[in-house]
Motif scaffolding. Structure first.
Motif, PDB file in Angstrom:
ATOM      1  N   GLY A  63       0.860  -1.187   0.000  1.00 42.48           N
ATOM      2  CA  GLY A  63       0.000   0.000   0.000  1.00 42.48           C
ATOM      3  C   GLY A  63       0.889   1.227   0.000  1.00 42.48           C
ATOM      4  N   THR A  64       0.616   2.176  -0.872  1.00 42.28           N
ATOM      5  CA  THR A  64       1.501   3.338  -0.989  1.00 42.28           C
ATOM      6  C   THR A  64       0.715   4.624  -1.189  1.00 42.28           C
ATOM      7  OG1 THR A  64       3.323   4.306  -2.268  1.00 42.28           O
ATOM      8  CG2 THR A  64       1.737   2.967  -3.482  1.00 42.28           C
ATOM      9  N   THR A  65       1.293   5.726  -0.731  1.00 43.35           N
ATOM     10  CA  THR A  65       0.686   7.052  -0.927  1.00 43.35           C
ATOM     11  C   THR A  65       1.411   7.833  -2.020  1.00 43.35           C
ATOM     12  OG1 THR A  65       2.118   7.989   0.803  1.00 43.35           O
ATOM     13  CG2 THR A  65      -0.046   7.187   1.491  1.00 43.35           C
ATOM     14  N   HIS A  66       2.281   7.176  -2.770  1.00 43.99           N
ATOM     15  CA  HIS A  66       3.077   7.849  -3.803  1.00 43.99           C
ATOM     16  C   HIS A  66       2.227   8.694  -4.746  1.00 43.99           C
ATOM     17  CE1 HIS A  66       6.775   5.514  -3.044  1.00 43.99           C
ATOM     18  NE2 HIS A  66       7.362   6.374  -3.850  1.00 43.99           N
ATOM     19  N   PHE A  67       1.154   8.092  -5.242  1.00 42.75           N
ATOM     20  CA  PHE A  67       0.408   8.751  -6.318  1.00 42.75           C
ATOM     21  C   PHE A  67      -0.520   9.844  -5.784  1.00 42.75           C
ATOM     22  CE2 PHE A  67       1.238   4.274  -7.617  1.00 42.75           C
ATOM     23  CZ  PHE A  67       2.290   4.578  -8.476  1.00 42.75           C
ATOM     24  N   THR A  68      -1.083   9.617  -4.620  1.00 41.22           N
ATOM     25  CA  THR A  68      -1.868  10.683  -3.988  1.00 41.22           C
ATOM     26  C   THR A  68      -0.983  11.887  -3.720  1.00 41.22           C
ATOM     27  OG1 THR A  68      -3.130   8.943  -2.868  1.00 41.22           O
ATOM     28  CG2 THR A  68      -3.453  11.200  -2.105  1.00 41.22           C
ATOM     29  N   LEU A 202      -0.410  10.290 -14.400  1.00 47.17           N
ATOM     30  CA  LEU A 202       0.392   9.522 -13.447  1.00 47.17           C
ATOM     31  C   LEU A 202       1.019   8.267 -14.054  1.00 47.17           C
ATOM     32  CD1 LEU A 202      -1.999   9.698 -10.362  1.00 47.17           C
ATOM     33  CD2 LEU A 202       0.313  10.649 -10.431  1.00 47.17           C
ATOM     34  N   ARG A 203       0.722   7.989 -15.328  1.00 50.68           N
ATOM     35  CA  ARG A 203       1.181   6.726 -15.918  1.00 50.68           C
ATOM     36  C   ARG A 203       2.702   6.599 -15.931  1.00 50.68           C
ATOM     37  NH1 ARG A 203      -2.503   3.977 -19.357  1.00 50.68           N
ATOM     38  NH2 ARG A 203      -0.771   2.589 -19.826  1.00 50.68           N
ATOM     39  N   GLY A 204       3.400   7.660 -16.267  1.00 55.17           N
ATOM     40  CA  GLY A 204       4.862   7.601 -16.273  1.00 55.17           C
ATOM     41  C   GLY A 204       5.418   7.357 -14.886  1.00 55.17           C
ATOM     42  N   LEU A 205       4.878   8.046 -13.902  1.00 57.17           N
ATOM     43  CA  LEU A 205       5.326   7.868 -12.516  1.00 57.17           C
ATOM     44  C   LEU A 205       5.022   6.459 -12.033  1.00 57.17           C
ATOM     45  CD1 LEU A 205       6.463   9.158  -9.913  1.00 57.17           C
ATOM     46  CD2 LEU A 205       4.113   9.808  -9.335  1.00 57.17           C
ATOM     47  N   SER A 206       3.870   5.914 -12.403  1.00 57.97           N
ATOM     48  CA  SER A 206       3.506   4.577 -11.920  1.00 57.97           C
ATOM     49  C   SER A 206       4.485   3.526 -12.439  1.00 57.97           C
ATOM     50  CB  SER A 206       2.073   4.226 -12.340  1.00 57.97           C
ATOM     51  OG  SER A 206       1.972   4.019 -13.730  1.00 57.97           O
ATOM     52  N   LEU A 228      -0.512  -4.398  -5.595  1.00 58.38           N
ATOM     53  CA  LEU A 228      -0.729  -3.143  -4.892  1.00 58.38           C
ATOM     54  C   LEU A 228      -2.170  -3.107  -4.392  1.00 58.38           C
ATOM     55  CD1 LEU A 228       1.950  -2.357  -6.395  1.00 58.38           C
ATOM     56  CD2 LEU A 228       1.088  -0.008  -6.342  1.00 58.38           C
ATOM     57  N   THR A 229      -2.353  -2.467  -3.251  1.00 59.39           N
ATOM     58  CA  THR A 229      -3.710  -2.357  -2.712  1.00 59.39           C
ATOM     59  C   THR A 229      -4.407  -1.149  -3.323  1.00 59.39           C
ATOM     60  OG1 THR A 229      -2.951  -1.057  -0.816  1.00 59.39           O
ATOM     61  CG2 THR A 229      -3.057  -3.435  -0.549  1.00 59.39           C
ATOM     62  N   GLN A 230      -5.725  -1.298  -3.540  1.00 56.93           N
ATOM     63  CA  GLN A 230      -6.484  -0.190  -4.087  1.00 56.93           C
ATOM     64  C   GLN A 230      -7.483   0.317  -3.057  1.00 56.93           C
ATOM     65  OE1 GLN A 230      -8.592  -1.378  -7.641  1.00 56.93           O
ATOM     66  NE2 GLN A 230      -8.695  -3.499  -7.006  1.00 56.93           N
ATOM     67  N   GLU A 239       0.945  -5.126 -12.796  1.00 59.38           N
ATOM     68  CA  GLU A 239       0.749  -4.663 -14.177  1.00 59.38           C
ATOM     69  C   GLU A 239      -0.521  -3.812 -14.293  1.00 59.38           C
ATOM     70  OE1 GLU A 239       1.708  -7.760 -13.427  1.00 59.38           O
ATOM     71  OE2 GLU A 239       3.749  -7.588 -14.234  1.00 59.38           O
ATOM     72  N   VAL A 240      -1.565  -4.201 -13.574  1.00 59.67           N
ATOM     73  CA  VAL A 240      -2.803  -3.417 -13.572  1.00 59.67           C
ATOM     74  C   VAL A 240      -2.566  -2.080 -12.878  1.00 59.67           C
ATOM     75  CG1 VAL A 240      -5.208  -3.349 -12.790  1.00 59.67           C
ATOM     76  CG2 VAL A 240      -4.222  -5.494 -13.629  1.00 59.67           C
ATOM     77  N   ALA A 241      -1.817  -2.109 -11.784  1.00 60.42           N
ATOM     78  CA  ALA A 241      -1.526  -0.867 -11.046  1.00 60.42           C
ATOM     79  C   ALA A 241      -0.738   0.118 -11.899  1.00 60.42           C
ATOM     80  CB  ALA A 241      -0.760  -1.188  -9.773  1.00 60.42           C
ATOM     81  N   GLU A 242       0.125  -0.396 -12.774  1.00 67.69           N
ATOM     82  CA  GLU A 242       0.856   0.496 -13.683  1.00 67.69           C
ATOM     83  C   GLU A 242      -0.103   1.225 -14.606  1.00 67.69           C
ATOM     84  OE1 GLU A 242       4.238  -0.796 -15.886  1.00 67.69           O
ATOM     85  OE2 GLU A 242       4.891  -2.184 -14.315  1.00 67.69           O
ATOM     86  N   ARG A 243      -1.176   0.560 -15.006  1.00 65.89           N
ATOM     87  CA  ARG A 243      -2.164   1.180 -15.902  1.00 65.89           C
ATOM     88  C   ARG A 243      -3.137   2.080 -15.173  1.00 65.89           C
ATOM     89  NH1 ARG A 243      -5.431  -3.184 -18.357  1.00 65.89           N
ATOM     90  NH2 ARG A 243      -6.393  -1.430 -19.466  1.00 65.89           N
ATOM     91  N   PHE A 244      -3.418   1.756 -13.897  1.00 62.52           N
ATOM     92  CA  PHE A 244      -4.447   2.496 -13.160  1.00 62.52           C
ATOM     93  C   PHE A 244      -3.937   2.965 -11.793  1.00 62.52           C
ATOM     94  CE2 PHE A 244      -6.844  -0.728 -15.708  1.00 62.52           C
ATOM     95  CZ  PHE A 244      -7.340   0.161 -16.650  1.00 62.52           C
ATOM     96  N   PRO A 245      -2.940   3.842 -11.772  1.00 63.56           N
ATOM     97  CA  PRO A 245      -2.394   4.288 -10.475  1.00 63.56           C
ATOM     98  C   PRO A 245      -3.402   5.028  -9.606  1.00 63.56           C
ATOM     99  CG  PRO A 245      -1.515   5.602 -12.292  1.00 63.56           C
ATOM    100  CD  PRO A 245      -2.210   4.437 -12.909  1.00 63.56           C
ATOM    101  N   VAL A 246      -4.427   5.658 -10.198  1.00 66.86           N
ATOM    102  CA  VAL A 246      -5.382   6.392  -9.359  1.00 66.86           C
ATOM    103  C   VAL A 246      -6.156   5.470  -8.425  1.00 66.86           C
ATOM    104  CG1 VAL A 246      -5.749   8.377 -10.877  1.00 66.86           C
ATOM    105  CG2 VAL A 246      -7.138   6.326 -11.177  1.00 66.86           C
ATOM    106  N   LEU A 247      -6.229   4.196  -8.742  1.00 66.70           N
ATOM    107  CA  LEU A 247      -6.986   3.280  -7.889  1.00 66.70           C
ATOM    108  C   LEU A 247      -6.292   3.020  -6.564  1.00 66.70           C
ATOM    109  CD1 LEU A 247      -8.336   0.686 -10.494  1.00 66.70           C
ATOM    110  CD2 LEU A 247      -9.404   2.782  -9.638  1.00 66.70           C
TER     111      LEU A 247
END
Length: 512
Positions: A63-68, A202-206, A228-230, A239-247
């Motif tokens: 679980g990460t707060t990177h993208f938020t 956020l796709r590049g960062l993810s 990753l937890t959503q 791989e899904v988290a790389e596509r959908f970091p906002v989740l």
């Protein structure tokens, strides 16, 4: 099945090892500036405590707060283009119309309106214009934009136009990443479009962050799969988290609530996660956080993807106690608690000092707070209890006396009861967030409008349940374990055709 759950917080990186339904070990390590060395340190420490070889781990859940944080701090965001399929409708409110100006400027503010989109029943507003889209692609290439968000009116009902537009743009712009709003948000154009644009930037960062997590696992010798937890309390593959970091937004409080349910064995309760600076409060329903019913703002942008109904108050284990009246917070010593609190030899009076002086907790050196005025201690203690009681009452939706589960490192400040409500402090409470990550299930969700004039309500519900289950299996759930945990059926009286909006969520155990 051996799982390692990791929660990367602002102060500490927590890690636990879970074997089936048993928590084997749990550790806290300071979060490092580069984050990754903190993850490696936590991984190695928890495996050592559990006496496990790294190759025994089947899966790692992070679980990460990177993208938020990236959105809130306006950093690491890519220049992004937004394409809406809706003309001749919706032209009065273009994409990003309600965004904070500074955030819109950071990602470039490039928007295009094109023909397409659907009515609520799936009928076309206008036909897709492929030549128009290729013209937009030429403009995108000239601007050097390498990530796009595509949205269309009512695309959760009929996603064909978004997907066809994506095919055309992918052919014209090789290497450009595409985010489709139908894969992220719910019904509601502006909020769903906002979520898609935010995801695109956020796709590049993810890709960078998740690659770093993989390297951290490799450095620690762990070969299990990475998840990753959503923000609905469930998992997604890396791989899904790389596509959908906002989740991943708000996954931290969600993990704590799921961990609280697991550790306590209670599935319906109010959860208070008390850290060093704040306390997050929310309600568990059937073991999952109650979802927010309103649009949720992230970094000043309204979105409508699934988010837990959680709020925070300025009360934690490091909150400052000031004045003769025992005023508390919102300022806190945070991660410096073990240096600045009086029981640890510092000079700052905190809530931890108060509960130690009152005998509610035992840590540090109690002799350091023996000289505190008894009236100050009792006043501050009463203030702590009142703040927690008011927060719990705010979270309640009925007079039913639900238990209160307190977790987090700062939960030593909580009393044994809050008004009429029982307080439960389970084992491993300090690392409940990492436990929540480790035990998370896999989910699938659909949110669509159905015309009951064409199909009956029971048939529509059955179709929605089946689609939600298929989405969960596609996300990695074991088909035999699928169960429906949430159904929402809202008639839309302002639309013809006896329309109703149905939202269904299915969950299942991880299929490894």
């Amino acid at each position: 099945m051996i799982r390692v759950g990791i929660d990367v917080g602002g102060t500490n990186t927590d890690a636990v090892v879970v074997d089936g339904s048993r928590v084997v070990a749990g550790v806290k390590r300071p979060t490092t500036q580069d984050v990754l060395s903190g993850v490696v340190a936590a991984l190695r420490a928890v495996l050592e405590e559990a006496a496990l070889s790294p190759d025994a781990v089947d899966a790692v859940m992070i679980g990460t707060t990177h993208f938020t944080n990236a959105v809130i701090e306006r950093r690491g965001l890519a220049k992004t283009g937004a394409i809406r399929l809706a003309l001749p409708a919706t032209a009065s409110l273009p994409p990003m119309v309600d965004w904070p100006e500074d955030l819109r400027d950071v990602i470039g503010g490039h928007v295009w309106l094109a023909h397409g989109g659907n009515e609520f029943d799936g009928g076309a507003i206008s036909d897709l214009d492929e030549a128009e889209l290729r013209g937009i692609a030429a403009e995108v290439a000239a601007l050097g934009i390498d990530t796009l968000a595509i949205s269309a009116v009512f695309s959760p009902v009929s996603d064909g136009m978004e997907r066809r537009a994506a095919e055309i743009l992918a052919e014209a712009l090789p290497g450009v990443t595409l985010t489709l709003s139908c894969e992220i948000g719910r019904v509601g154009l502006l909020e769903r479009e906002n979520a898609a644009i935010m995801n695109a930037c956020l796709r590049g960062l993810s890709a960078h962050v998740i690659d770093a997590f993989r390297r951290a696992m490799a450095e620690a010798g762990v070969t299990g799969r990475l998840y990753l937890t959503q923000n609905d309390g469930t998992l997604m593959d890396a791989e899904v988290a790389e596509r959908f970091p906002v989740l991943t937004f708000a996954s931290g409080p969600t993990n704590s609530m799921r961990g609280a349910a697991f550790l306590s064995g209670v599935t319906d309760a109010i959860v208070v996660d008390i850290g060093g600076t704040t306390a997050d409060v929310g309600m568990l329903q059937k073991g999952f956080p109650r979802p927010a019913s309103m649009a949720v703002e992230v970094g000043g942008v309204r979105t409508n993807f699934r988010m837990p109904d959680v709020f925070s108050i300025g009360l934690g284990g490091g909150s400052l106690v000031a004045g003769e009246g025992g005023d508390i917070g919102p300022q806190s010593v945070g991660y410096r608690l073990t240096e600045e609190a009086r029981v640890f030899g510092g000079a700052t009076l905190t809530t931890t000092d108060i509960v130690v002086a009152a005998g509610r907790a035992s840590l540090g050196d109690p002799a350091e707070v023996e000289g505190l005025e008894p009236e100050l201690v009792s006043t501050a203690l009463a203030r702590i209890d009142t703040m927690l009681e008011e927060a719990v009452e705010r979270s309640r939706i009925s007079s039913e006396p639900l238990p209160v589960i307190v977790v987090g490192g700062g939960s030593i400040i909580a009393p044994g009861r809050l008004g009429e409500l029982e307080v439960i402090k389970p084992g491993h409470f300090a690392v409940a967030n990492a436990v929540g990550a480790a035990i998370a299930q896999v989910s699938g969700e659909i949110d669509s409008v159905f015309s009951l004039a064409e199909t009956g309500r029971e048939a529509a519900l059955a179709e929605a349940k089946a689609r939600a289950g298929e989405a969960a299996v596609a996300a990695g759930a074991d088909a035999a374990s699928i169960e429906i945990v949430d159904i929402e059926d809202v008639p839309l009286s302002y639309l013809p055709g006896n329309a109703t909006r149905i939202r269904v969520k299915a969950v299942g155990e991880l299929n490894v």
